[in-house]
Design a protein around this motif. Structure first.
Motif, PDB file in Angstrom:
ATOM      1  N   ALA A   1       7.703   1.841   2.952  1.00  0.00           N
ATOM      2  CA  ALA A   1       7.682   0.530   2.289  1.00  0.00           C
ATOM      3  C   ALA A   1       9.034  -0.159   2.441  1.00  0.00           C
ATOM      4  CB  ALA A   1       7.334   0.701   0.812  1.00  0.00           C
ATOM      5  N   GLU A   2      10.107   0.602   2.315  1.00  0.00           N
ATOM      6  CA  GLU A   2      11.453   0.038   2.493  1.00  0.00           C
ATOM      7  C   GLU A   2      11.651  -0.482   3.915  1.00  0.00           C
ATOM      8  OE1 GLU A   2      14.033   3.226   1.363  1.00  0.00           O
ATOM      9  OE2 GLU A   2      14.323   2.437  -0.662  1.00  0.00           O
ATOM     10  N   LYS A   3      11.188   0.273   4.901  1.00  0.00           N
ATOM     11  CA  LYS A   3      11.339  -0.134   6.297  1.00  0.00           C
ATOM     12  C   LYS A   3      10.571  -1.422   6.586  1.00  0.00           C
ATOM     13  CE  LYS A   3      12.170   4.448   8.307  1.00  0.00           C
ATOM     14  NZ  LYS A   3      11.609   5.522   9.184  1.00  0.00           N
ATOM     15  N   LEU A   4       9.394  -1.544   5.982  1.00  0.00           N
ATOM     16  CA  LEU A   4       8.583  -2.739   6.197  1.00  0.00           C
ATOM     17  C   LEU A   4       9.191  -3.952   5.505  1.00  0.00           C
ATOM     18  CD1 LEU A   4       5.028  -1.185   5.794  1.00  0.00           C
ATOM     19  CD2 LEU A   4       6.013  -2.129   7.894  1.00  0.00           C
ATOM     20  N   GLY A   5       9.942  -3.701   4.449  1.00  0.00           N
ATOM     21  CA  GLY A   5      10.603  -4.788   3.722  1.00  0.00           C
ATOM     22  C   GLY A   5       9.729  -5.356   2.623  1.00  0.00           C
ATOM     23  N   THR A   6      10.192  -5.248   1.402  1.00  0.00           N
ATOM     24  CA  THR A   6       9.455  -5.800   0.258  1.00  0.00           C
ATOM     25  C   THR A   6      10.419  -5.995  -0.905  1.00  0.00           C
ATOM     26  OG1 THR A   6       7.689  -5.386  -1.371  1.00  0.00           O
ATOM     27  CG2 THR A   6       8.794  -3.462  -0.467  1.00  0.00           C
ATOM     28  N   ASN A   7      10.188  -7.027  -1.697  1.00  0.00           N
ATOM     29  CA  ASN A   7      10.986  -7.256  -2.908  1.00  0.00           C
ATOM     30  C   ASN A   7      10.193  -6.875  -4.151  1.00  0.00           C
ATOM     31  OD1 ASN A   7       9.105  -9.281  -2.888  1.00  0.00           O
ATOM     32  ND2 ASN A   7      10.530 -10.937  -3.395  1.00  0.00           N
ATOM     33  N   ASP A   8       9.217  -5.995  -3.981  1.00  0.00           N
ATOM     34  CA  ASP A   8       8.367  -5.538  -5.076  1.00  0.00           C
ATOM     35  C   ASP A   8       9.187  -4.642  -6.018  1.00  0.00           C
ATOM     36  OD1 ASP A   8       6.454  -4.524  -6.764  1.00  0.00           O
ATOM     37  OD2 ASP A   8       5.054  -3.955  -5.180  1.00  0.00           O
ATOM     38  N   PRO A   9       9.330  -5.016  -7.291  1.00  0.00           N
ATOM     39  CA  PRO A   9      10.094  -4.165  -8.224  1.00  0.00           C
ATOM     40  C   PRO A   9       9.472  -2.788  -8.406  1.00  0.00           C
ATOM     41  CG  PRO A   9       8.933  -5.894  -9.415  1.00  0.00           C
ATOM     42  CD  PRO A   9       8.820  -6.231  -7.960  1.00  0.00           C
ATOM     43  N   TRP A  10       8.156  -2.670  -8.110  1.00  0.00           N
ATOM     44  CA  TRP A  10       7.511  -1.366  -8.259  1.00  0.00           C
ATOM     45  C   TRP A  10       7.998  -0.369  -7.208  1.00  0.00           C
ATOM     46  CZ3 TRP A  10       5.566   0.241 -12.504  1.00  0.00           C
ATOM     47  CH2 TRP A  10       5.004  -0.683 -13.406  1.00  0.00           C
ATOM     48  N   LEU A  11       8.558  -0.867  -6.108  1.00  0.00           N
ATOM     49  CA  LEU A  11       9.161   0.055  -5.150  1.00  0.00           C
ATOM     50  C   LEU A  11      10.269   0.844  -5.839  1.00  0.00           C
ATOM     51  CD1 LEU A  11       9.692   1.204  -2.316  1.00  0.00           C
ATOM     52  CD2 LEU A  11      11.147  -0.791  -1.879  1.00  0.00           C
ATOM     53  N   HIS A  12      11.120   0.166  -6.572  1.00  0.00           N
ATOM     54  CA  HIS A  12      12.228   0.838  -7.260  1.00  0.00           C
ATOM     55  C   HIS A  12      11.748   1.606  -8.489  1.00  0.00           C
ATOM     56  CE1 HIS A  12      15.270  -0.856  -4.659  1.00  0.00           C
ATOM     57  NE2 HIS A  12      14.616  -1.997  -4.714  1.00  0.00           N
ATOM     58  N   ASN A  13      10.768   1.068  -9.189  1.00  0.00           N
ATOM     59  CA  ASN A  13      10.210   1.817 -10.317  1.00  0.00           C
ATOM     60  C   ASN A  13       9.595   3.128  -9.844  1.00  0.00           C
ATOM     61  OD1 ASN A  13      10.818   0.255 -12.581  1.00  0.00           O
ATOM     62  ND2 ASN A  13       9.018  -1.040 -12.360  1.00  0.00           N
ATOM     63  N   ASN A  14       8.895   3.084  -8.697  1.00  0.00           N
ATOM     64  CA  ASN A  14       8.250   4.300  -8.189  1.00  0.00           C
ATOM     65  C   ASN A  14       9.262   5.291  -7.618  1.00  0.00           C
ATOM     66  OD1 ASN A  14       5.835   3.252  -9.004  1.00  0.00           O
ATOM     67  ND2 ASN A  14       5.193   2.571  -6.978  1.00  0.00           N
ATOM     68  N   TRP A  15      10.339   4.788  -6.993  1.00  0.00           N
ATOM     69  CA  TRP A  15      11.434   5.673  -6.591  1.00  0.00           C
ATOM     70  C   TRP A  15      12.011   6.355  -7.831  1.00  0.00           C
ATOM     71  CZ3 TRP A  15      12.658   8.090  -2.495  1.00  0.00           C
ATOM     72  CH2 TRP A  15      12.607   7.532  -1.215  1.00  0.00           C
ATOM     73  N   SER A  16      12.205   5.575  -8.877  1.00  0.00           N
ATOM     74  CA  SER A  16      12.779   6.108 -10.117  1.00  0.00           C
ATOM     75  C   SER A  16      11.908   7.222 -10.693  1.00  0.00           C
ATOM     76  CB  SER A  16      12.939   4.976 -11.139  1.00  0.00           C
ATOM     77  OG  SER A  16      13.468   5.474 -12.357  1.00  0.00           O
TER      78      SER A  16
ATOM     79  N   SER B   1       0.830  -1.210   0.000  1.00  0.00           N
ATOM     80  CA  SER B   1       0.000   0.000   0.000  1.00  0.00           C
ATOM     81  C   SER B   1       0.862   1.256   0.000  1.00  0.00           C
ATOM     82  CB  SER B   1      -0.940  -0.008   1.207  1.00  0.00           C
ATOM     83  OG  SER B   1      -0.208   0.096   2.416  1.00  0.00           O
ATOM     84  N   TYR B   2       2.017   1.203   0.661  1.00  0.00           N
ATOM     85  CA  TYR B   2       2.926   2.355   0.694  1.00  0.00           C
ATOM     86  C   TYR B   2       3.673   2.494  -0.629  1.00  0.00           C
ATOM     87  CZ  TYR B   2       1.956   2.036   5.681  1.00  0.00           C
ATOM     88  OH  TYR B   2       1.321   1.990   6.894  1.00  0.00           O
ATOM     89  N   VAL B   3       3.985   1.355  -1.262  1.00  0.00           N
ATOM     90  CA  VAL B   3       4.615   1.390  -2.586  1.00  0.00           C
ATOM     91  C   VAL B   3       3.715   2.130  -3.567  1.00  0.00           C
ATOM     92  CG1 VAL B   3       5.353  -0.003  -4.559  1.00  0.00           C
ATOM     93  CG2 VAL B   3       5.943  -0.731  -2.237  1.00  0.00           C
TER      94      VAL B   3
END
Length: 418
Positions: free
Chosen positions: A145-160, A121-123
């Motif tokens: 989202a990073e603190k909670l821990g996730t291997n979701d590639p959308w975390l990095h796509n959304n950071w980008s 949800s945070y991603v």
């Protein structure tokens, strides 16, 4: 005991939660769903993943989401799909994108209240805040989202995407590269990352080291099959962006140099050639350019008897024959398939299409009915529906739709097409 106190005591006992009973918790594991709900969820996801601006897809997705939530309101990932649907509605027609993004935030805020540990949800909130240009909140969401821990590639796509919007191209590129490293099984995320890479790599500061995206793939995936699987996913997700096919071509070509005898290289190259030569679909058959027929067939013919790829090669060769309207050629391939060890199901699925294309509609239907005994999903085949329609069998069309509703009562939206 005073009468008022007695009544209050009885009321409390009557409405008390039984010992051991607990309020149902929200969950995210798809395995906890029934088989029908798993299928419905996957259809929702694929419908939204395939969206390229079509309102009808969003209407279907909305109906499915509502149906799902009536019976499974505790499954967290469905709220992610509801949020995605809402965001997409904002980019449809003349809709107010800000209004729909704010509505999407309300959905995510509700999820975070109910399940504050749900990283996805945070991603997605990071993406929505970026859409709204509230970059400080986007950063907070992605950091959470990073603190909670996730291997979701959308975390990095959304950071980008966030960093790109702020003109921080080199940092954005780092996140895009990380998304590529972990997005192997997520086609949409992989495609987005490859597209972002092309944009960002052209905007990093002058003199910065040049990054080769193929080097990234080869250094992070040692198994040639995984590299070729990435190329296959890029080709399969192609939607008009030529750079996607270019990257796939580079991966396949380089793997061919490293492993000249690896048959999968020629198979994936043939798949790429056909995809790049696709023209249109008619009567449920893909039509390709003549040039792509010739080039792909040249690669496929020597692979017909290779145990690792022969079934996929058989299907592609028959599809080429269908595209050429060469039904005699298709029939020869089908007739000789059993001797080559092609499975009965694979043979009959192509034979049923051949019957339809040659006007033998009842034979096509009969073959699909035989296939449904092997695999019930063939009952829902679009070609069989078209064959019923050609024969004017409205009664069979009605039976078909009623059968689907009886099998999946929560999927009554399927009647929309009917």
């Amino acid at each position: 005991m005073p009468k008022a106190l007695l009544i209050a005591t009885i009321f409390a006992l009557f409405f008390a939660v039984p010992i051991g009973a607990a309020e149902r918790k929200y969950y995210s594991d798809i395995k906890e769903l029934s088989e029908n709900h798993q299928q419905l969820y996957q259809v929702v996801r694929s419908t939204l993943n395939d969206w390229t601006g079509e309102l009808d897809k969003l209407i279907k997705a909305e109906d499915m989401i509502k149906s799902f939530l009536k019976t499974e309101p505790y499954f967290l990932p469905i709220y992610i799909e509801k949020t995605r649907y809402t965001i997409m509605m904002g980019y449809t027609g003349d809709n107010d994108t800000n209004k729909f993004n704010l509505e999407a935030l309300q959905i995510l805020d509700d999820v975070q209240q109910k399940a504050p540990e749900y990283a996805k949800s945070y991603v997605l909130a990071g993406h929505v805040y970026t859409n709204l240009k509230v970059y400080s909140n986007a950063q907070k969401s992605l950091t959470m989202a990073e603190k909670l821990g996730t291997n979701d590639p959308w975390l990095h796509n959304n950071w980008s995407t966030l960093l790109r919007a702020q003109g921080r191209y080199e940092e954005a590129l780092e996140h895009t590269i990380e998304a590529i490293r972990i997005a192997e099984e997520n086609e949409k995320a992989l495609l987005y990352a490859f597209s972002s890479f092309k944009y960002l790599s052209s905007r990093v500061r002058k003199g910065a080291p040049k990054i080769d995206i193929v080097d990234i793939v080869f250094s992070n995936f040692e198994d040639p099959r995984k590299r070729l699987r990435i190329a296959e996913r890029l080709v399969d997700s192609y939607s008009g962006k030529k750079e996607v096919l270019f990257y796939a071509y580079q991966i396949i070509s380089r793997q061919k140099q490293e492993s000249p005898n690896l048959v999968q290289c020629d198979l994936e190259m043939a798949n790429l050639i056909l995809t790049s030569g696709f023209k249109y679909t008619v009567s449920n058959v893909s039509k390709y350019t003549e040039q792509s027929h010739v080039a792909a067939e040249k690669l496929l013919l020597p692979l017909q008897r290779d145990e690792k790829v022969k079934e996929r090669v058989f299907g592609m060769l028959v599809d080429i024959a269908f595209s050429e309207n060469n039904y005699a050629k298709a029939n020869n391939l089908i007739e000789g398939a059993s001797e080559n060890g092609i499975t009965e199901k694979h043979i009959k699925s192509k034979k049923a299409v051949l019957y339809f294309l040659t006007g033998e509609y009842q034979s096509s239907i009969d073959t699909f009915n035989e296939l449904s005994e092997l695999d019930i999903s063939f009952r829902d085949n679009a070609v069989m529906m078209s064959a019923y329609e050609k024969l004017g069998r409205i009664d069979k069309l009605e039976e078909y739709h009623l059968r689907r509703i009886n099998r999946y009562p929560e999927r009554a939206w399927a009647l929309g097409d009917y």
